[in-house]
Design a protein around this motif. Sequence first.
Motif, mmCIF file in Angstrom:
data_model
loop_
_atom_site.group_PDB
_atom_site.id
_atom_site.type_symbol
_atom_site.label_atom_id
_atom_site.label_comp_id
_atom_site.label_asym_id
_atom_site.label_seq_id
_atom_site.Cartn_x
_atom_site.Cartn_y
_atom_site.Cartn_z
ATOM 1 N N ILE A 5 -25.202 117.127 -74.445
ATOM 2 C CA ILE A 5 -25.079 117.709 -73.110
ATOM 3 C C ILE A 5 -25.182 116.567 -72.101
ATOM 4 O O ILE A 5 -26.164 115.830 -72.089
ATOM 5 N N VAL A 6 -24.150 116.421 -71.270
ATOM 6 C CA VAL A 6 -24.138 115.315 -70.303
ATOM 7 C C VAL A 6 -24.161 115.796 -68.857
ATOM 8 O O VAL A 6 -24.276 114.993 -67.933
ATOM 9 N N GLY A 7 -24.046 117.103 -68.667
ATOM 10 C CA GLY A 7 -24.095 117.647 -67.315
ATOM 11 C C GLY A 7 -24.578 119.074 -67.335
ATOM 12 O O GLY A 7 -24.174 119.854 -68.203
ATOM 13 N N MET A 26 -20.567 132.387 -57.903
ATOM 14 C CA MET A 26 -21.743 131.779 -58.535
ATOM 15 C C MET A 26 -21.335 130.911 -59.729
ATOM 16 O O MET A 26 -21.908 129.841 -59.961
ATOM 17 N N ALA A 27 -20.325 131.356 -60.488
ATOM 18 C CA ALA A 27 -19.870 130.564 -61.629
ATOM 19 C C ALA A 27 -19.256 129.247 -61.167
ATOM 20 O O ALA A 27 -19.468 128.190 -61.785
ATOM 21 N N GLU A 28 -18.497 129.296 -60.077
ATOM 22 C CA GLU A 28 -17.932 128.062 -59.544
ATOM 23 C C GLU A 28 -19.033 127.101 -59.099
ATOM 24 O O GLU A 28 -18.945 125.884 -59.326
ATOM 25 N N GLU A 29 -20.074 127.628 -58.472
ATOM 26 C CA GLU A 29 -21.174 126.777 -58.025
ATOM 27 C C GLU A 29 -21.868 126.104 -59.210
ATOM 28 O O GLU A 29 -22.097 124.893 -59.207
ATOM 29 N N ALA A 30 -22.216 126.881 -60.236
ATOM 30 C CA ALA A 30 -22.919 126.314 -61.387
ATOM 31 C C ALA A 30 -22.030 125.339 -62.158
ATOM 32 O O ALA A 30 -22.471 124.248 -62.550
ATOM 33 N N GLY A 31 -20.764 125.728 -62.380
ATOM 34 C CA GLY A 31 -19.857 124.853 -63.103
ATOM 35 C C GLY A 31 -19.591 123.558 -62.366
ATOM 36 O O GLY A 31 -19.564 122.472 -62.969
ATOM 37 N N SER A 32 -19.419 123.642 -61.054
ATOM 38 C CA SER A 32 -19.186 122.434 -60.249
ATOM 39 C C SER A 32 -20.398 121.510 -60.297
ATOM 40 O O SER A 32 -20.251 120.278 -60.366
ATOM 41 N N LYS A 33 -21.596 122.092 -60.292
ATOM 42 C CA LYS A 33 -22.807 121.269 -60.371
ATOM 43 C C LYS A 33 -22.903 120.553 -61.713
ATOM 44 O O LYS A 33 -23.306 119.383 -61.783
ATOM 45 N N ALA A 34 -22.538 121.237 -62.789
ATOM 46 C CA ALA A 34 -22.580 120.609 -64.108
ATOM 47 C C ALA A 34 -21.576 119.458 -64.206
ATOM 48 O O ALA A 34 -21.885 118.382 -64.747
ATOM 49 N N LEU A 35 -20.384 119.667 -63.690
ATOM 50 C CA LEU A 35 -19.366 118.619 -63.701
ATOM 51 C C LEU A 35 -19.791 117.432 -62.832
ATOM 52 O O LEU A 35 -19.643 116.264 -63.220
ATOM 53 N N ALA A 36 -20.344 117.724 -61.664
ATOM 54 C CA ALA A 36 -20.803 116.662 -60.769
ATOM 55 C C ALA A 36 -21.971 115.892 -61.383
ATOM 56 O O ALA A 36 -22.087 114.672 -61.214
ATOM 57 N N ALA A 38 -22.382 115.232 -64.449
ATOM 58 C CA ALA A 38 -21.816 114.302 -65.424
ATOM 59 C C ALA A 38 -20.840 113.312 -64.798
ATOM 60 O O ALA A 38 -20.506 112.297 -65.414
ATOM 61 N N GLY A 39 -20.350 113.624 -63.588
ATOM 62 C CA GLY A 39 -19.341 112.786 -62.962
ATOM 63 C C GLY A 39 -17.993 112.910 -63.634
ATOM 64 O O GLY A 39 -17.215 111.948 -63.680
ATOM 65 N N ILE A 40 -17.697 114.108 -64.140
ATOM 66 C CA ILE A 40 -16.471 114.354 -64.903
ATOM 67 C C ILE A 40 -15.623 115.403 -64.186
ATOM 68 O O ILE A 40 -16.137 116.463 -63.806
ATOM 69 N N PRO A 41 -14.329 115.167 -63.989
ATOM 70 C CA PRO A 41 -13.475 116.178 -63.361
ATOM 71 C C PRO A 41 -13.135 117.298 -64.335
ATOM 72 O O PRO A 41 -13.102 117.094 -65.559
ATOM 73 N N TYR A 42 -12.866 118.459 -63.792
ATOM 74 C CA TYR A 42 -12.539 119.615 -64.632
ATOM 75 C C TYR A 42 -11.278 119.373 -65.454
ATOM 76 O O TYR A 42 -11.102 119.964 -66.526
ATOM 77 N N ARG A 230 -18.132 109.954 -78.758
ATOM 78 C CA ARG A 230 -17.005 109.110 -78.341
ATOM 79 C C ARG A 230 -16.709 109.279 -76.857
ATOM 80 O O ARG A 230 -16.554 108.303 -76.117
ATOM 81 N N PHE A 231 -16.671 110.536 -76.407
ATOM 82 C CA PHE A 231 -16.404 110.820 -74.998
ATOM 83 C C PHE A 231 -17.519 110.248 -74.123
ATOM 84 O O PHE A 231 -17.254 109.638 -73.072
ATOM 85 N N ALA A 232 -18.768 110.450 -74.544
ATOM 86 C CA ALA A 232 -19.903 109.947 -73.770
ATOM 87 C C ALA A 232 -19.858 108.429 -73.649
ATOM 88 O O ALA A 232 -20.120 107.865 -72.576
ATOM 89 N N ASP A 233 -19.506 107.758 -74.731
ATOM 90 C CA ASP A 233 -19.400 106.293 -74.701
ATOM 91 C C ASP A 233 -18.275 105.842 -73.770
ATOM 92 O O ASP A 233 -18.440 104.925 -72.959
ATOM 93 N N GLN A 234 -17.126 106.491 -73.882
ATOM 94 C CA GLN A 234 -15.968 106.117 -73.076
ATOM 95 C C GLN A 234 -16.228 106.251 -71.582
ATOM 96 O O GLN A 234 -15.704 105.477 -70.777
ATOM 97 N N HIS A 235 -17.059 107.229 -71.220
ATOM 98 C CA HIS A 235 -17.296 107.510 -69.805
ATOM 99 C C HIS A 235 -18.662 107.041 -69.321
ATOM 100 O O HIS A 235 -19.075 107.389 -68.207
ATOM 101 N N GLY A 236 -19.329 106.238 -70.139
ATOM 102 C CA GLY A 236 -20.607 105.663 -69.733
ATOM 103 C C GLY A 236 -21.697 106.682 -69.488
ATOM 104 O O GLY A 236 -22.514 106.523 -68.571
ATOM 105 N N LEU A 237 -21.751 107.730 -70.334
ATOM 106 C CA LEU A 237 -22.670 108.837 -70.101
ATOM 107 C C LEU A 237 -23.866 108.871 -71.047
ATOM 108 O O LEU A 237 -24.741 109.734 -70.898
ATOM 109 N N MET A 238 -23.942 107.959 -72.005
ATOM 110 C CA MET A 238 -25.005 108.045 -73.001
ATOM 111 C C MET A 238 -26.393 107.912 -72.386
ATOM 112 O O MET A 238 -27.368 108.483 -72.890
#
Length: 396
Positions: A5-7, A26-36, A38-42, A230-238
């Motif tokens: 889990i990264v976000g 409410m779903a947009e708010e929670a989902g946007s917060k999770a993406l933000a 992690a710093g990952i676009p949808y 792999r994704f976490a490493d590529q995006h500097g999220l570890m």
Amino acid sequence: MKAYIVGVGMTKFEKPESRDWQYWDMAEEAGSKALADAGIPYDLVEQVPVGYCYQASTAGQRAAYGLGLTGVPVYNVNNNCATGSTALMMARQFVEAGVNDCVLALGFEKMKKGALGGGADGGDFKTSPVARHYGVMAARHGFEQTPPTAQIFGNAAREHMERYGTTAEQLAAVGAKNHRHSTGNPNAQFQEAYSVEEVLAAKTIHRPLTKLQCSPTSDGSAAALVVSERFADQHGLMGRAVEITAQAMTTDTEESFASGSCIDVVGKPMSRAAARQVYERSGLGIEDVDVIELHDCFSINELITYEALGMCADGESGKLVADGATTYGGRWVVNPSGGLISKGHPLGATGLAQAAELVWQLRGEAGPRQVQGARTGLAHNIGLGGAAVVTLLRKP
């Protein structure tokens, strides 16, 4: 393949109809917060399991569309109160199987005021999916006019008191602890502390349970972004990643019904089996866990779950909470968020809100409710009917 889990993100949980918003808001708010977080676009999300119980089919799509119209698969998930953790489990399975590198698990609920019907009232007892569960209760305790979910858990509490000598004060101690914990959580529906005496003096919902020992109906949403290593490493999220070390879901077996006990029919055997599988898969035990978010829909279920998770022997859970073993300064901190009793319980979001709390705890980002030095967390989410999901999270 490992899953992380990264976000995470969630809305404030609120009393139904207290805010002018729709479930997709409410779903947009929670989902946007999770993406933000992690710093990952949808655009990088490949699949979206969405959990809810009280909306129509394809409401998951309507909820996810606010995050982006990318055409990715959206799955609608409904597993009663275990819905949010079921969505998280699907996301983990997609990643661990190598199907996807980035999956967003999303859960929400927009509820009505008042107690849950539990599927057993309104003249629908015979056709309810939980009719067998309520039938076990009715055979032993009868069926009264109080809210059916409070009734079945209240009867479980009375059985626990009769069998083990558990006291009303010990049950109330669960409510007092979780309300006290919620004072440090700005996302909690309730943020006021109560003493054991005040919990006992509150309105009785179904004896021995008072209002301050029962989770409320709630509006809210939560989300978690699950990715591969792999994704976490590529995006500097570890550095911010939390590993889903082990996870298990169980459903009812004959053990749930054979005893005729409400303690079993509300899910203790399911919870015990799921916990056992998680411990076996991870090589860790409850003694290795620092912080726990568990399904305290009613105070008795927290005590039952202590026993199911192996935190104490059967019948010793009342003493465990009364001795302070499950709060700050004790052996574990259980429900630092305030739990369902005080944080709130929007069914489809609950399991994901538990995951969000544990991620914040393991990152050291939980603010005034931070469990110092927490490295391993356990979430327990259960749905009558039935499903029990136990998730073990660890900071790499």
